[in-house]
Write a protein that holds these residues in place. Structure first.
Motif, short mmCIF file in Angstrom:
data_model
loop_
_atom_site.label_atom_id
_atom_site.label_comp_id
_atom_site.label_asym_id
_atom_site.label_seq_id
_atom_site.Cartn_x
_atom_site.Cartn_y
_atom_site.Cartn_z
N UNK A 36 50.35 -0.50 -16.29
CA UNK A 36 51.25 -1.40 -17.03
C UNK A 36 52.67 -1.28 -16.48
N UNK A 37 53.35 -2.40 -16.37
CA UNK A 37 54.72 -2.47 -15.84
C UNK A 37 54.79 -1.87 -14.43
N UNK A 38 53.72 -2.09 -13.68
CA UNK A 38 53.69 -1.57 -12.32
C UNK A 38 53.62 -0.06 -12.25
N UNK A 39 53.17 0.57 -13.35
CA UNK A 39 53.09 2.02 -13.39
C UNK A 39 54.43 2.70 -13.58
N UNK A 40 55.43 1.96 -14.02
CA UNK A 40 56.78 2.50 -14.17
C UNK A 40 57.25 2.44 -15.63
N UNK A 41 58.21 3.31 -15.97
CA UNK A 41 58.76 3.32 -17.32
C UNK A 41 59.84 2.25 -17.44
N UNK A 42 60.56 2.26 -18.56
CA UNK A 42 61.58 1.26 -18.79
C UNK A 42 62.78 1.37 -17.89
N UNK A 43 62.91 2.48 -17.16
CA UNK A 43 64.03 2.68 -16.24
C UNK A 43 63.59 2.52 -14.79
N UNK A 44 62.35 2.08 -14.58
CA UNK A 44 61.86 1.85 -13.23
C UNK A 44 61.32 3.08 -12.52
N UNK A 45 61.16 4.18 -13.23
CA UNK A 45 60.66 5.41 -12.62
C UNK A 45 59.14 5.42 -12.64
N UNK A 46 58.53 5.93 -11.59
CA UNK A 46 57.08 6.07 -11.54
C UNK A 46 56.64 7.09 -12.59
N UNK A 47 55.75 6.69 -13.49
CA UNK A 47 55.31 7.55 -14.58
C UNK A 47 54.28 8.55 -14.06
N UNK A 48 54.59 9.84 -14.22
CA UNK A 48 53.75 10.91 -13.66
C UNK A 48 52.78 11.49 -14.66
#
Length: 399
Positions: free
Chosen positions: A275-287
């Motif tokens: 979801x959201x390209x695998x990124x959080x609301x700040x554009x960071x890759x969610x690990x």
């Protein structure tokens, strides 16, 4: 308008419209095309004045969310009102440099003595409280990048009224969701509400300030349990994170990510589903799929975890009924499997935690901060605490 500060007109909802120039002034105005709300009945007005020195405010870095910015949260005294209200707007006299932000949150005291969640006043809508109240509290939230000055807010004017078309929302019962928990750590850091993190501390972080408790208070508390509910801790929400800062996933009317199902954190959707390209609301890759961060004491001592894990989280303020505040002098209160001190310890209840109480039973007599009593409160099936350490606000019935 650069170089000048204006005030919003009456009924306008305040929002900083940055000039886009670092260090420039902000103009406060109704956005183009927006219609200021009009009260359905009589209005009540009051003003609050922020402290002049930033050092007097609750300064934090939103430690759990690990953002390269600072947060200043100033809470104002509760405003007693002559009439019940459910709708609030605000006007700001402020200078907001580009890249910084100023926000105003309000909440209302419920009939059972608990607080509603904080609601942010935005440019497009007033803050609407879930039920009529005669007591409203305001807080000012400022954010600024590291090395930059905070916005200068000189005065906040508030107007509240009873919007008769707004219907009170009766609590549907405490909400519980299975989410992934990570250990916050960050000892020595400062949380979003200004608490300095201690070794083996007892609190949690959620990715929205709507449920952020006051420093030294547990007016927003979670019950977090291992996946098999064998151990639980009741801990206050003192930080914002992990990953996001506007993801109140436990609410049906969540601030962001409206297409996600209630109870599913955005970070979980990003990690598991892309979801959201695998990124959080700040554009960071969610690990990882974390929807809650646990302070070390909650993680190790309360739940007995040794690694990040899936947990069951109940958001205590979403419920109703009997409640009280854990009133130990310093350490967390032992949660027992039965109404006696010799019963197995099956968790902890942190100091300041505001807990819902299912019922009460008679058991071993205990002396504590609230006197001597043989009553024990059941917080969950097989989870009891001594009444002698609970400042009871609404007493429970017998089990």
């Amino acid at each position: 308008m650069s170089g000048a500060t204006t005030r919003t007109r009456r009924w306008a909802v305040a929002l900083a419209v940055a000039t886009g120039v670092a260090g420039g002034l902000a103009t406060f105005a109704v956005p183009a095309g927006a219609t200021p709300p009009v009260p359905a009945s009589g209005t009540l007005t009051w003003s609050v004045t922020p402290e002049g020195e930033q050092s007097t405010r609750s300064l934090g870095t939103v430690a759990s969310a690990q953002r390269p910015e600072r947060t200043s949260i100033e809470e104002f005294p509760t405003e007693p009102l002559d009439k019940p209200v459910n709708t609030v707007v605000a006007e700001l006299d402020a200078t907001v440099p580009g890249g910084t932000a100023a926000a105003v949150d309000v909440r209302g005291l419920r009939t059972d003595g608990t607080w509603s969640e904080w609601a942010e006043i935005t440019a497009d809508a007033a803050a609407v409280l879930p039920e009529l109240t005669r007591s409203v509290q305001t807080r000012l939230v400022l954010t600024a990048p590291d090395g930059a000055g905070f916005p200068d807010v000189r005065q906040i004017d508030l107007t509240a009224w009873n919007a008769e078309e707004v219907q009170a929302s009766a609590p549907a019962g405490e909400r519980t969701y299975r989410v992934f928990a990570t250990r916050e750590g960050l000892v020595g850091g400062t949380t979003a509400n200004g608490h300095v993190i201690k070794s083996r501390d007892h609190f949690v972080a959620l990715p929205s300030r709507r449920g952020l408790a006051n420093r030294g208070s547990g007016n927003y508390t979670v019950q977090v349990c291992t996946s098999d509910d064998a151990r639980c801790e009741w801990a206050p929400v003192w930080d914002v994170g992990p990953w996001n800062t506007k993801d109140d996933y436990w609410n049906a009317d969540r601030q962001m990510w409206h297409d996600l199902p209630q109870g599913k954190p955005q970070a979980q959707a990003a990690y598991q589903d892309g979801y959201n390209g695998g990124r959080d609301g700040f554009g960071r890759r969610v690990a990882n799929p974390a929807g809650i961060d646990l302070a070390d004491g909650t993680f190790w001592d309360g739940l007995g975890l040794r690694d990040n894990a899936w947990v069951n989280v109940t958001y205590e303020w979403t419920g109703s009924g009997a409640w009280g505040t854990i009133a130990t002098s310093s350490t967390p209160l032992n949660v027992r499997s039965g109404p006696r001190s010799s019963a197995a310890q099956v968790g902890l209840a942190a100091r300041h935690a505001q807990v819902r109480i299912e019922c009460q039973v008679t058991g071993q007599s205990v002396s504590g901060t609230q006197g001597t009593s043989d009553l024990w409160y059941r917080l969950a099936p097989g989870k009891f605490v001594a009444r002698a350490y609970v400042d009871t606000a609404v007493a429970p019935a017998a089990c």
